[in-house]
Design a protein around this motif. Structure first.
Motif, PDB file in Angstrom:
ATOM      1  N   VAL A   1     -29.311 -96.341  36.589  1.00  0.00           N
ATOM      2  CA  VAL A   1     -29.613 -94.974  37.203  1.00  0.00           C
ATOM      3  C   VAL A   1     -28.234 -93.813  36.918  1.00  0.00           C
ATOM      4  N   GLY A   2     -29.427 -92.172  36.867  1.00  0.00           N
ATOM      5  CA  GLY A   2     -28.136 -91.469  36.194  1.00  0.00           C
ATOM      6  C   GLY A   2     -26.868 -91.323  36.885  1.00  0.00           C
ATOM      7  N   ASP A   3     -26.314 -91.031  35.789  1.00  0.00           N
ATOM      8  CA  ASP A   3     -25.109 -90.610  36.031  1.00  0.00           C
ATOM      9  C   ASP A   3     -24.603 -89.283  37.435  1.00  0.00           C
ATOM     10  N   ALA A   4     -25.912 -88.550  37.608  1.00  0.00           N
ATOM     11  CA  ALA A   4     -25.373 -87.721  38.505  1.00  0.00           C
ATOM     12  C   ALA A   4     -25.744 -88.472  39.940  1.00  0.00           C
ATOM     13  N   ILE A   5     -26.533 -89.545  39.659  1.00  0.00           N
ATOM     14  CA  ILE A   5     -27.011 -90.078  40.822  1.00  0.00           C
ATOM     15  C   ILE A   5     -25.580 -91.325  41.578  1.00  0.00           C
ATOM     16  N   LEU A   6     -24.878 -91.668  39.958  1.00  0.00           N
ATOM     17  CA  LEU A   6     -23.806 -92.400  40.774  1.00  0.00           C
ATOM     18  C   LEU A   6     -22.621 -91.750  40.827  1.00  0.00           C
ATOM     19  N   ARG A   7     -22.307 -90.710  40.721  1.00  0.00           N
ATOM     20  CA  ARG A   7     -21.235 -90.216  40.925  1.00  0.00           C
ATOM     21  C   ARG A   7     -21.648 -89.776  42.391  1.00  0.00           C
ATOM     22  N   ARG A   8     -23.453 -88.794  42.622  1.00  0.00           N
ATOM     23  CA  ARG A   8     -23.307 -88.802  44.086  1.00  0.00           C
ATOM     24  C   ARG A   8     -23.289 -90.001  44.937  1.00  0.00           C
ATOM     25  N   ILE A   9     -23.339 -91.131  44.530  1.00  0.00           N
ATOM     26  CA  ILE A   9     -22.641 -92.375  45.841  1.00  0.00           C
ATOM     27  C   ILE A   9     -21.310 -92.460  45.460  1.00  0.00           C
TER      28      ILE A   9
ATOM     29  N   LYS B   1     -22.211 -79.586  38.479  1.00  0.00           N
ATOM     30  CA  LYS B   1     -21.123 -78.572  39.481  1.00  0.00           C
ATOM     31  C   LYS B   1     -21.810 -77.799  40.105  1.00  0.00           C
ATOM     32  N   HIS B   2     -22.742 -76.829  39.432  1.00  0.00           N
ATOM     33  CA  HIS B   2     -22.995 -75.655  40.549  1.00  0.00           C
ATOM     34  C   HIS B   2     -24.422 -75.586  40.537  1.00  0.00           C
ATOM     35  N   TYR B   3     -25.328 -75.790  40.259  1.00  0.00           N
ATOM     36  CA  TYR B   3     -26.824 -76.038  40.269  1.00  0.00           C
ATOM     37  C   TYR B   3     -27.388 -77.014  40.845  1.00  0.00           C
ATOM     38  N   VAL B   4     -27.004 -78.235  40.211  1.00  0.00           N
ATOM     39  CA  VAL B   4     -27.854 -79.620  41.290  1.00  0.00           C
ATOM     40  C   VAL B   4     -27.237 -79.815  42.121  1.00  0.00           C
ATOM     41  N   ARG B   5     -28.073 -80.330  43.215  1.00  0.00           N
ATOM     42  CA  ARG B   5     -27.477 -80.584  44.324  1.00  0.00           C
ATOM     43  C   ARG B   5     -28.271 -82.132  45.001  1.00  0.00           C
ATOM     44  N   LEU B   6     -27.447 -83.277  44.866  1.00  0.00           N
ATOM     45  CA  LEU B   6     -28.418 -84.459  45.877  1.00  0.00           C
ATOM     46  C   LEU B   6     -27.682 -84.515  46.830  1.00  0.00           C
ATOM     47  N   GLY B   7     -28.279 -85.053  47.642  1.00  0.00           N
ATOM     48  CA  GLY B   7     -28.346 -85.084  48.813  1.00  0.00           C
ATOM     49  C   GLY B   7     -28.469 -86.950  49.658  1.00  0.00           C
ATOM     50  N   PRO B   8     -27.836 -87.814  50.958  1.00  0.00           N
ATOM     51  CA  PRO B   8     -28.458 -88.709  51.113  1.00  0.00           C
ATOM     52  C   PRO B   8     -29.492 -89.570  50.176  1.00  0.00           C
ATOM     53  N   SER B   9     -30.703 -89.150  50.969  1.00  0.00           N
ATOM     54  CA  SER B   9     -31.973 -88.619  50.497  1.00  0.00           C
ATOM     55  C   SER B   9     -32.208 -89.314  48.677  1.00  0.00           C
ATOM     56  N   ASP B  10     -31.809 -88.698  48.729  1.00  0.00           N
ATOM     57  CA  ASP B  10     -32.142 -88.934  46.908  1.00  0.00           C
ATOM     58  C   ASP B  10     -31.471 -90.045  46.073  1.00  0.00           C
ATOM     59  N   VAL B  11     -30.183 -90.476  47.441  1.00  0.00           N
ATOM     60  CA  VAL B  11     -29.042 -91.553  46.828  1.00  0.00           C
ATOM     61  C   VAL B  11     -30.166 -92.863  47.186  1.00  0.00           C
ATOM     62  N   LEU B  12     -30.704 -92.743  47.633  1.00  0.00           N
ATOM     63  CA  LEU B  12     -31.404 -94.137  48.346  1.00  0.00           C
ATOM     64  C   LEU B  12     -32.305 -95.410  48.008  1.00  0.00           C
ATOM     65  N   GLU B  13     -33.312 -94.538  47.264  1.00  0.00           N
ATOM     66  CA  GLU B  13     -33.015 -96.126  46.297  1.00  0.00           C
ATOM     67  C   GLU B  13     -32.789 -96.307  45.291  1.00  0.00           C
ATOM     68  N   PRO B  14     -31.817 -95.137  44.260  1.00  0.00           N
ATOM     69  CA  PRO B  14     -31.138 -96.193  43.420  1.00  0.00           C
ATOM     70  C   PRO B  14     -29.757 -97.314  43.940  1.00  0.00           C
ATOM     71  N   LEU B  15     -28.920 -96.568  45.506  1.00  0.00           N
ATOM     72  CA  LEU B  15     -28.339 -97.183  45.978  1.00  0.00           C
ATOM     73  C   LEU B  15     -28.806 -99.127  46.616  1.00  0.00           C
ATOM     74  N   LYS B  16     -30.349 -98.953  46.902  1.00  0.00           N
ATOM     75  CA  LYS B  16     -31.058-100.270  47.443  1.00  0.00           C
ATOM     76  C   LYS B  16     -30.594-100.687  46.096  1.00  0.00           C
ATOM     77  N   GLU B  17     -31.496 -99.869  44.983  1.00  0.00           N
ATOM     78  CA  GLU B  17     -31.561-101.487  43.452  1.00  0.00           C
ATOM     79  C   GLU B  17     -29.814-101.629  43.213  1.00  0.00           C
ATOM     80  N   ILE B  18     -28.549-101.173  43.512  1.00  0.00           N
ATOM     81  CA  ILE B  18     -28.083-101.481  43.138  1.00  0.00           C
ATOM     82  C   ILE B  18     -27.815-102.382  44.307  1.00  0.00           C
ATOM     83  N   GLN B  19     -28.158-102.001  45.320  1.00  0.00           N
ATOM     84  CA  GLN B  19     -27.424-104.208  46.136  1.00  0.00           C
ATOM     85  C   GLN B  19     -27.675-104.699  46.489  1.00  0.00           C
ATOM     86  N   LEU B  20     -29.307-104.694  46.659  1.00  0.00           N
ATOM     87  CA  LEU B  20     -30.207-105.615  45.638  1.00  0.00           C
ATOM     88  C   LEU B  20     -30.212-106.290  44.187  1.00  0.00           C
TER      89      LEU B  20
END
Length: 174
Positions: A122-130, A143-162
């Protein structure tokens, strides 16, 4: 981990739910213990963490394992009521250890979520967001350009939990 899972399973429901929600989300102990009924939107599938260490609100998508805990905790609560009212976040580790868990800190659960995510690539940006971490000071892109929301982390979070659940299941079977 098998001793941890067995000990947590033996705890009273509130303490068990709290520890399992920490494990599923990587939330900080105070972030989790302060969640109120009004912060849980089961229809939209969002868990809001209004007060964080970084002072910025944080939100996570509600996965099925989280939903089971959150539905149970929210069942009879008023909107302003805390899901884990009366729970001592500092005492719950002692309870688990008395029930047979190896010595651990609540922050260890947060580190475990991050470590499992890293092992799953799982990429660093996604892990930071989680985890609700801000990008490094010099990281202009995130810090200024990439904006990740809850839907962006749903699948990676599911993978971690699984992955965590598979480990728990393997431990029960052995």
């Amino acid at each position: 981990m098998s001793a941890w899972f067995a000990a947590v399973a033996a705890l009273p429901e509130m303490q068990r739910d709290y520890l399992n929600l920490l494990l599923l989300t990587g939330l900080r102990k105070n972030e989790c213990s302060e969640v109120r009924r009004k912060d849980v939107d089961l229809v939209a599938g969002l868990l809001l963490i209004p007060e964080t260490k970084g002072k910025n609100p944080h939100s996570l998508p509600i996965t099925e394992p989280m939903r089971q805990i959150l539905e149970r905790r929210c069942q009879t609560l008023e909107p302003s009521a805390r899901l884990f009212a009366g729970l001592s976040a500092d005492h719950v580790t002692e309870m688990a250890e008395r029930a047979g868990a190896p010595k651990f800190t609540l922050h260890d659960l947060r580190k475990l979520v991050a470590s499992v995510g890293a092992r799953l690539n799982v990429g660093d940006a996604i892990l930071r967001r989680i985890l609700g971490h801000a990008p490094k000071f010099g990281d202009t892109l995130h810090k200024h350009y990439v904006r990740l929301g809850p839907s962006d982390v749903l699948e990676p979070l599911k993978e971690i939990q699984l992955s965590l659940q598979r480990h728990q299941t393997r431990q029960r079977e052995s």
